[in-house]
Design a protein around this motif. Structure first.
Motif, PDB file in Angstrom:
ATOM      1  N   MET A   1       0.907  -1.063  -0.035  1.00  0.00           N
ATOM      2  CA  MET A   1      -0.119  -0.073   0.001  1.00  0.00           C
ATOM      3  C   MET A   1       0.800   1.253  -0.073  1.00  0.00           C
ATOM      4  O   MET A   1       2.004   1.145   0.551  1.00  0.00           O
ATOM      5  N   LYS A   2       0.560   2.449  -0.670  1.00  0.00           N
ATOM      6  CA  LYS A   2       1.294   3.524  -0.764  1.00  0.00           C
ATOM      7  C   LYS A   2       0.729   4.329   0.256  1.00  0.00           C
ATOM      8  O   LYS A   2      -0.625   4.512   0.495  1.00  0.00           O
ATOM      9  N   PHE A   3       1.666   5.368   0.915  1.00  0.00           N
ATOM     10  CA  PHE A   3       1.241   6.185   1.834  1.00  0.00           C
ATOM     11  C   PHE A   3       1.954   7.608   1.363  1.00  0.00           C
ATOM     12  O   PHE A   3       2.766   7.722   1.046  1.00  0.00           O
ATOM     13  N   ILE A   4       1.067   8.689   1.820  1.00  0.00           N
ATOM     14  CA  ILE A   4       1.558   9.966   1.508  1.00  0.00           C
ATOM     15  C   ILE A   4       2.169  10.601   2.862  1.00  0.00           C
ATOM     16  O   ILE A   4       1.625  10.291   3.911  1.00  0.00           O
ATOM     17  N   PHE A   5       3.512  10.954   2.788  1.00  0.00           N
ATOM     18  CA  PHE A   5       4.079  11.607   4.146  1.00  0.00           C
ATOM     19  C   PHE A   5       3.950  13.141   3.897  1.00  0.00           C
ATOM     20  O   PHE A   5       4.479  13.681   3.085  1.00  0.00           O
ATOM     21  N   SER A   6       3.133  13.919   4.627  1.00  0.00           N
ATOM     22  CA  SER A   6       2.973  15.351   4.402  1.00  0.00           C
ATOM     23  C   SER A   6       3.773  15.934   5.836  1.00  0.00           C
ATOM     24  O   SER A   6       3.056  15.778   6.878  1.00  0.00           O
ATOM     25  N   CYS A   7       4.815  16.405   5.679  1.00  0.00           N
ATOM     26  CA  CYS A   7       5.634  16.867   6.712  1.00  0.00           C
ATOM     27  C   CYS A   7       5.553  18.496   6.497  1.00  0.00           C
ATOM     28  O   CYS A   7       6.003  19.267   5.557  1.00  0.00           O
ATOM     29  N   VAL A   8       5.527  19.301   7.746  1.00  0.00           N
ATOM     30  CA  VAL A   8       5.314  20.865   7.666  1.00  0.00           C
ATOM     31  C   VAL A   8       6.643  21.135   8.890  1.00  0.00           C
ATOM     32  O   VAL A   8       6.796  20.595   9.944  1.00  0.00           O
ATOM     33  N   ASP A   9       7.582  21.941   8.050  1.00  0.00           N
ATOM     34  CA  ASP A   9       8.689  22.238   8.991  1.00  0.00           C
ATOM     35  C   ASP A   9       8.247  23.354  10.075  1.00  0.00           C
ATOM     36  O   ASP A   9       7.246  24.164   9.755  1.00  0.00           O
ATOM     37  N   LYS A  10       8.976  23.322  11.075  1.00  0.00           N
ATOM     38  CA  LYS A  10       8.643  24.292  12.275  1.00  0.00           C
ATOM     39  C   LYS A  10       9.344  25.572  11.838  1.00  0.00           C
ATOM     40  O   LYS A  10      10.214  25.645  10.948  1.00  0.00           O
TER      41      LYS A  10
ATOM     42  N   LEU B   1       5.662   6.769  -0.430  1.00  0.00           N
ATOM     43  CA  LEU B   1       6.259   5.546  -0.413  1.00  0.00           C
ATOM     44  C   LEU B   1       5.553   4.590  -0.302  1.00  0.00           C
ATOM     45  O   LEU B   1       4.179   4.506   0.290  1.00  0.00           O
ATOM     46  N   GLU B   2       5.848   3.216  -0.499  1.00  0.00           N
ATOM     47  CA  GLU B   2       4.983   1.940  -0.391  1.00  0.00           C
ATOM     48  C   GLU B   2       5.648   1.082   0.734  1.00  0.00           C
ATOM     49  O   GLU B   2       6.829   1.012   0.784  1.00  0.00           O
ATOM     50  N   PHE B   3       4.408   0.588   1.336  1.00  0.00           N
ATOM     51  CA  PHE B   3       4.787  -0.121   2.486  1.00  0.00           C
ATOM     52  C   PHE B   3       3.964  -1.170   2.849  1.00  0.00           C
ATOM     53  O   PHE B   3       2.830  -1.135   2.301  1.00  0.00           O
ATOM     54  N   GLU B   4       4.201  -2.316   3.582  1.00  0.00           N
ATOM     55  CA  GLU B   4       3.334  -3.261   3.823  1.00  0.00           C
ATOM     56  C   GLU B   4       2.069  -2.896   4.568  1.00  0.00           C
ATOM     57  O   GLU B   4       0.925  -3.228   4.401  1.00  0.00           O
ATOM     58  N   ASP B   5       2.052  -2.179   5.390  1.00  0.00           N
ATOM     59  CA  ASP B   5       0.965  -1.482   6.263  1.00  0.00           C
ATOM     60  C   ASP B   5       1.427  -0.301   6.748  1.00  0.00           C
ATOM     61  O   ASP B   5       2.474   0.352   7.017  1.00  0.00           O
ATOM     62  N   ALA B   6       0.531   0.264   7.789  1.00  0.00           N
ATOM     63  CA  ALA B   6       0.494   1.537   8.349  1.00  0.00           C
ATOM     64  C   ALA B   6       1.576   1.432   9.558  1.00  0.00           C
ATOM     65  O   ALA B   6       2.406   2.528   9.725  1.00  0.00           O
ATOM     66  N   ALA B   7       1.903   0.620  10.066  1.00  0.00           N
ATOM     67  CA  ALA B   7       3.048   0.314  11.142  1.00  0.00           C
ATOM     68  C   ALA B   7       4.272   0.388  10.483  1.00  0.00           C
ATOM     69  O   ALA B   7       5.160   1.312  11.196  1.00  0.00           O
ATOM     70  N   ALA B   8       4.368  -0.055   9.588  1.00  0.00           N
ATOM     71  CA  ALA B   8       5.788   0.192   8.698  1.00  0.00           C
ATOM     72  C   ALA B   8       5.920   1.444   8.065  1.00  0.00           C
ATOM     73  O   ALA B   8       6.944   1.892   8.170  1.00  0.00           O
ATOM     74  N   ALA B   9       4.927   2.107   7.759  1.00  0.00           N
ATOM     75  CA  ALA B   9       5.029   3.703   7.242  1.00  0.00           C
ATOM     76  C   ALA B   9       5.245   4.442   8.511  1.00  0.00           C
ATOM     77  O   ALA B   9       6.375   5.392   8.482  1.00  0.00           O
ATOM     78  N   GLN B  10       4.516   4.167   9.690  1.00  0.00           N
ATOM     79  CA  GLN B  10       4.915   4.942  10.748  1.00  0.00           C
ATOM     80  C   GLN B  10       6.352   4.612  11.295  1.00  0.00           C
ATOM     81  O   GLN B  10       7.154   5.743  11.677  1.00  0.00           O
TER      82      GLN B  10
END
Length: 93
Positions: free
Chosen positions: A1-10, A56-65
């Motif tokens: 499964m693909k996951f979006i990582f949206s990160c905002v800098d301080k 990115l693509e990961f097996e599950d949400a735990a791997a993405a985290q």
């Protein structure tokens, strides 16, 4: 499964991004077979980096985290916010 990582800098953490960029990029090379896209978000000036967007693509949400928690940027305290969202790619096929 693909996951979006949206990160905002301080705010006022440009130096943290610059100091940790080499380690962040080296970390990403370990996941190149999983990277769909990755890069910084930019300010209205089109140059200043304000965050990161990765898919990115990961097996599950735990791997993405786990990936997100071990990013050198995260460990250095760069991000104000990190959102991880499952994503389904439709195009391009």
């Amino acid at each position: 499964m693909k996951f979006i990582f949206s990160c905002v800098d301080k705010k006022d953490h440009t130096h943290v991004r610059a100091d940790n960029r080499p380690a962040h990029l080296e970390y990403l090379t370990k996941y190149m077979d999983r990277v769909v896209v990755a890069g910084p978000t930019l300010g209205t000036d089109g140059e200043s980096m304000t965050g990161s967007l990765l898919i990115l693509e990961f097996e599950d949400a735990a791997a993405a985290q786990d990936f997100a928690e071990n990013d050198p940027y995260k460990k250095a305290g760069l991000f104000e916010q990190v959102t991880i969202t499952p994503w389904k790619q439709v195009l391009p096929k």
